[in-house]
Design an enzyme around this catalytic site. Structure first.
Site, PDB file in Angstrom:
ATOM      1  CG  ASP A  63       7.379 -13.461  -8.134  1.00  0.00           C
ATOM      2  OD1 ASP A  63       8.426 -13.084  -7.574  1.00  0.00           O
ATOM      3  OD2 ASP A  63       6.293 -12.875  -7.982  1.00  0.00           O
ATOM      4  CG  ASP A 132      -3.561  -7.330 -10.124  1.00  0.00           C
ATOM      5  OD1 ASP A 132      -2.878  -7.653  -9.129  1.00  0.00           O
ATOM      6  OD2 ASP A 132      -3.264  -7.665 -11.292  1.00  0.00           O
ATOM      7  CG  HIS A 134      -0.221  -9.692  -8.413  1.00  0.00           C
ATOM      8  ND1 HIS A 134      -0.177  -8.720  -9.387  1.00  0.00           N
ATOM      9  CD2 HIS A 134       0.945  -9.559  -7.735  1.00  0.00           C
ATOM     10  CE1 HIS A 134       0.952  -8.059  -9.308  1.00  0.00           C
ATOM     11  NE2 HIS A 134       1.662  -8.534  -8.298  1.00  0.00           N
ATOM     12  CD  GLU A 139      -1.132 -10.286 -12.615  1.00  0.00           C
ATOM     13  OE1 GLU A 139      -1.773  -9.855 -11.646  1.00  0.00           O
ATOM     14  OE2 GLU A 139      -0.314  -9.577 -13.232  1.00  0.00           O
TER      15      GLU A 139
HETATM   16  C1  GLP Z   1       5.237  -7.611  -7.910  1.00  0.00           C
HETATM   17  C2  GLP Z   1       5.673  -8.984  -7.343  1.00  0.00           C
HETATM   18  C3  GLP Z   1       4.912  -9.309  -6.086  1.00  0.00           C
HETATM   19  C4  GLP Z   1       4.762  -8.043  -5.282  1.00  0.00           C
HETATM   20  C5  GLP Z   1       3.822  -7.094  -5.973  1.00  0.00           C
HETATM   21  C6  GLP Z   1       3.756  -5.732  -5.349  1.00  0.00           C
HETATM   22  O1  GLP Z   1       5.012  -7.541  -9.235  1.00  0.00           O
HETATM   23  N1  GLP Z   1       5.648 -10.083  -8.202  1.00  0.00           N
HETATM   24  O2  GLP Z   1       5.560 -10.341  -5.363  1.00  0.00           O
HETATM   25  O3  GLP Z   1       4.226  -8.335  -4.015  1.00  0.00           O
HETATM   26  O4  GLP Z   1       4.059  -7.069  -7.353  1.00  0.00           O
HETATM   27  O5  GLP Z   1       4.879  -4.992  -5.643  1.00  0.00           O
HETATM   28  P1  GLP Z   1       5.342  -3.735  -4.796  1.00  0.00           P
HETATM   29  O6  GLP Z   1       5.795  -4.291  -3.485  1.00  0.00           O
HETATM   30  O7  GLP Z   1       6.469  -3.125  -5.570  1.00  0.00           O
HETATM   31  O8  GLP Z   1       4.169  -2.861  -4.654  1.00  0.00           O
END
Ligand code: GLP
Length: 256
Positions: A63, A132, A134, A139
């Site tokens: 992404d 959440d 995702h 989402e």
């Molecule tokens: C982000 C990314 C995800 C990631 C998630 C958790 O926004 N788009 O790919 O797995 O949210 O983030 P973190 O690893 O900083 O907790």
């Protein structure tokens, strides 16, 4: 699903790193799907320290934020180059990260899917999980059959990611993300989660019903998934004794 619970983030990351190293040794031209966020940071440091050969590896990132300059400190382009790619011998032409500044974003998304297919599909996809539920930036309520496309972030994700941008208002609202259908086509998925703030999302993803309200729960339908957790992220699982028992009982030939 194989649920692997390790005492610490470091021990869990080592399991993930060994899984990837084993793939690259057996298939030097493997196609990796990669993730950003704080979760895979230690994994990338560990892979760099392993001094693997990345010269034939192809990567596709999950992404990217829309409208953020590519060289912005918080763009996923910057993240990937600073935390992994510039430290390994990967060819620039083999790196694919969604272009959040493309003129024609729907056209770009279609092309991204075609590039994944042309590369032979993703051998192993690294995933984190949002609080959440995702995966990528899919989402809650995302179609479980979705492909690469534009998404609008939830307020929760904007709040979660505000720590990288200084304020919630500065977090871009729109993103490009591989779809859930795209992720489900990877031949193997590695979902990593660390810390107590992921415990609810993980319990719902692993032990709850399959629902678009927790997008990670679709991984229950994938034939080859490792969910690699530290103790804190595993804290709300009801069957953790069984998962530990399974991992401990693995025959040598299956172990990572
Ligand atoms: C982000 C990314 C995800 C990631 C998630 C958790 O926004 N788009 O790919 O797995 O949210 O983030 P973190 O690893 O900083 O907790």
């Amino acid at each position: 699903m194989e649920i692997i619970i390790q005492p610490t983030q470091q021990a869990a990351t080592e399991v993930a790193a060994r899984t990837i190293a084993r793939l690259l040794c057996g298939k030097p031209n493997a196609v990796l799907g990669l993730a950003t966020g704080s979760t895979p940071l230690l994994l990338y440091q560990t892979l760099i320290a392993m001094k693997l050969d990345w010269s034939h590896v192809t990567t596709f990132n999950l992404d990217e934020y829309i409208g953020l300059p590519r060289d912005h400190a918080q763009s996923y382009h910057s993240f990937m180059w600073n935390n992994l790619f510039k430290h390994v011998n990967i060819g620039k032409e083999n790196v694919h990260i969604p272009d959040g500044n493309a003129q024609d974003i729907p056209g770009f998304c279609r092309e991204y899917e075609e590039q994944i297919s042309a590369a032979g599909g993703i051998d192993l996809q690294v995933l984190g999980i949002g609080t959440d539920g995702h995966i990528g930036f899919n989402e809650p309520s995302s179609s479980l059959a979705s492909r690469t496309r534009i998404k609008t972030l939830t307020r929760q994700t904007c709040m979660d990611n505000a720590r990288f941008f200084g304020s919630e208002e500065s977090v871009p609202r729109h993103v490009i993300t591989m779809g859930i259908g795209t992720i489900m086509e990877a031949r193997q998925n590695l979902l990593l989660a660390f810390g107590q703030n992921k415990a609810c999302a993980i319990a719902q993803a692993v032990e709850g019903p399959i629902t678009s309200i927790n997008p990670a729960s679709i991984l229950q339908m994938h034939p080859v998934v490792k969910v690699i957790l530290d103790e804190l992220a595993a804290g709300n699982l009801t069957r953790s004794d069984y998962y530990r028992w399974v991992y401990k009982s693995k025959p040598d030939w299956q172990s990572v």
